[in-house]
Design a protein around this motif. Sequence first.
Motif, PDB file in Angstrom:
ATOM      1  N   UNK A  53      33.699  32.364  26.505  1.00 12.78           N
ATOM      2  CA  UNK A  53      34.344  33.389  27.444  1.00 12.78           C
ATOM      3  C   UNK A  53      34.610  33.115  28.925  1.00 12.78           C
ATOM      4  N   UNK A  54      33.577  31.962  29.400  1.00 13.97           N
ATOM      5  CA  UNK A  54      33.642  31.443  30.677  1.00 13.97           C
ATOM      6  C   UNK A  54      34.604  30.643  30.991  1.00 13.97           C
ATOM      7  N   UNK A  55      34.966  29.737  29.807  1.00 18.03           N
ATOM      8  CA  UNK A  55      36.183  28.720  29.907  1.00 18.03           C
ATOM      9  C   UNK A  55      37.386  29.619  29.731  1.00 18.03           C
ATOM     10  N   UNK A  56      37.513  30.859  28.843  1.00 20.07           N
ATOM     11  CA  UNK A  56      38.755  31.403  29.096  1.00 20.07           C
ATOM     12  C   UNK A  56      39.016  31.960  30.428  1.00 20.07           C
ATOM     13  N   UNK A  57      38.043  32.706  30.989  1.00 20.87           N
ATOM     14  CA  UNK A  57      38.255  33.346  32.167  1.00 20.87           C
ATOM     15  C   UNK A  57      38.574  32.187  33.155  1.00 20.87           C
ATOM     16  N   UNK A  58      37.929  30.972  33.140  1.00 18.07           N
ATOM     17  CA  UNK A  58      38.324  30.005  34.090  1.00 18.07           C
ATOM     18  C   UNK A  58      39.911  29.664  33.898  1.00 18.07           C
ATOM     19  N   UNK A  97      27.857  30.097  34.267  1.00 14.13           N
ATOM     20  CA  UNK A  97      29.242  29.846  34.337  1.00 14.13           C
ATOM     21  C   UNK A  97      30.009  30.851  33.809  1.00 14.13           C
ATOM     22  N   UNK A  98      29.467  31.926  33.217  1.00 15.24           N
ATOM     23  CA  UNK A  98      30.310  32.955  32.642  1.00 15.24           C
ATOM     24  C   UNK A  98      30.396  33.801  33.870  1.00 15.24           C
ATOM     25  N   UNK A  99      29.320  34.298  34.414  1.00 17.51           N
ATOM     26  CA  UNK A  99      29.361  35.277  35.458  1.00 17.51           C
ATOM     27  C   UNK A  99      30.476  34.698  36.836  1.00 17.51           C
ATOM     28  N   UNK A 100      30.332  33.272  37.225  1.00 15.63           N
ATOM     29  CA  UNK A 100      31.115  32.774  38.101  1.00 15.63           C
ATOM     30  C   UNK A 100      32.590  32.777  37.744  1.00 15.63           C
ATOM     31  N   UNK A 101      32.985  32.847  36.563  1.00 17.86           N
ATOM     32  CA  UNK A 101      34.399  32.711  36.335  1.00 17.86           C
ATOM     33  C   UNK A 101      34.766  33.937  36.047  1.00 17.86           C
ATOM     34  N   UNK A 102      34.034  35.071  35.845  1.00 15.76           N
ATOM     35  CA  UNK A 102      34.278  36.466  35.860  1.00 15.76           C
ATOM     36  C   UNK A 102      34.318  36.912  37.196  1.00 15.76           C
ATOM     37  N   UNK A 103      33.533  36.456  38.237  1.00 25.72           N
ATOM     38  CA  UNK A 103      33.644  37.055  39.553  1.00 25.72           C
ATOM     39  C   UNK A 103      35.142  36.550  40.136  1.00 25.72           C
ATOM     40  N   UNK A 104      35.367  35.179  39.800  1.00 29.54           N
ATOM     41  CA  UNK A 104      36.637  34.568  40.409  1.00 29.54           C
ATOM     42  C   UNK A 104      37.677  35.343  39.844  1.00 29.54           C
TER      43      UNK A 104
END
Length: 185
Positions: A53-58, A97-104
């Motif tokens: 999920x983190x990689x996808x959002x990034x 990693x997931x939270x940072x990608x979502x925040x961005x």
Amino acid sequence: RRITLDSMGECETLYPDAFRAFGLDAVYAAMNAWAEANVTTWHVVAILSEEEVGLLMAKLAPQYDGKTESLAKAFGGVCVECFEVDLYLPVSGAGGQVTKAFQNAVARGRHVGLSLLFATQRPAQCHRILTSQSQHVVSFAMHEPGDLRWLASVGGTAYARIAHTGLRRYESVWYSALTHRVVVR
């Protein structure tokens, strides 16, 4: 073009006709196949690990560096629908990693063709960035004091009061951050 993140396995009954992708490679393969076939309307339910999920959002909304292209922009716009967003953007412990990608993605997604639709049954446990960047916040009837305080902090006491006592069955109350209006629907 929509990606539904299914972390709880609930979307099978909600979206029986959607394409199911188990793992990030399957999501990318489906998106690329649709792009090659010039399919402009699609819906994939993505069953992903937290890391995926983190990689996808990034990839959908990468950190701006002037070189990396947004996957959402490359596809001409993508909407990500996420149930139980408190799992990804918790009010505390926001450092993974997931939270940072979502925040961005929340902060800059609209600039790169990414629309976001989030749902939770625990709004008071969600990171404040969700509502600070939201165009609309929608609530059904609420009674938990912490959630009512959270609603009041977002849309004012009238918003929280309507969510607490002013809704009939199947009604919702909408707060618009653009107009600061509260409407029952």
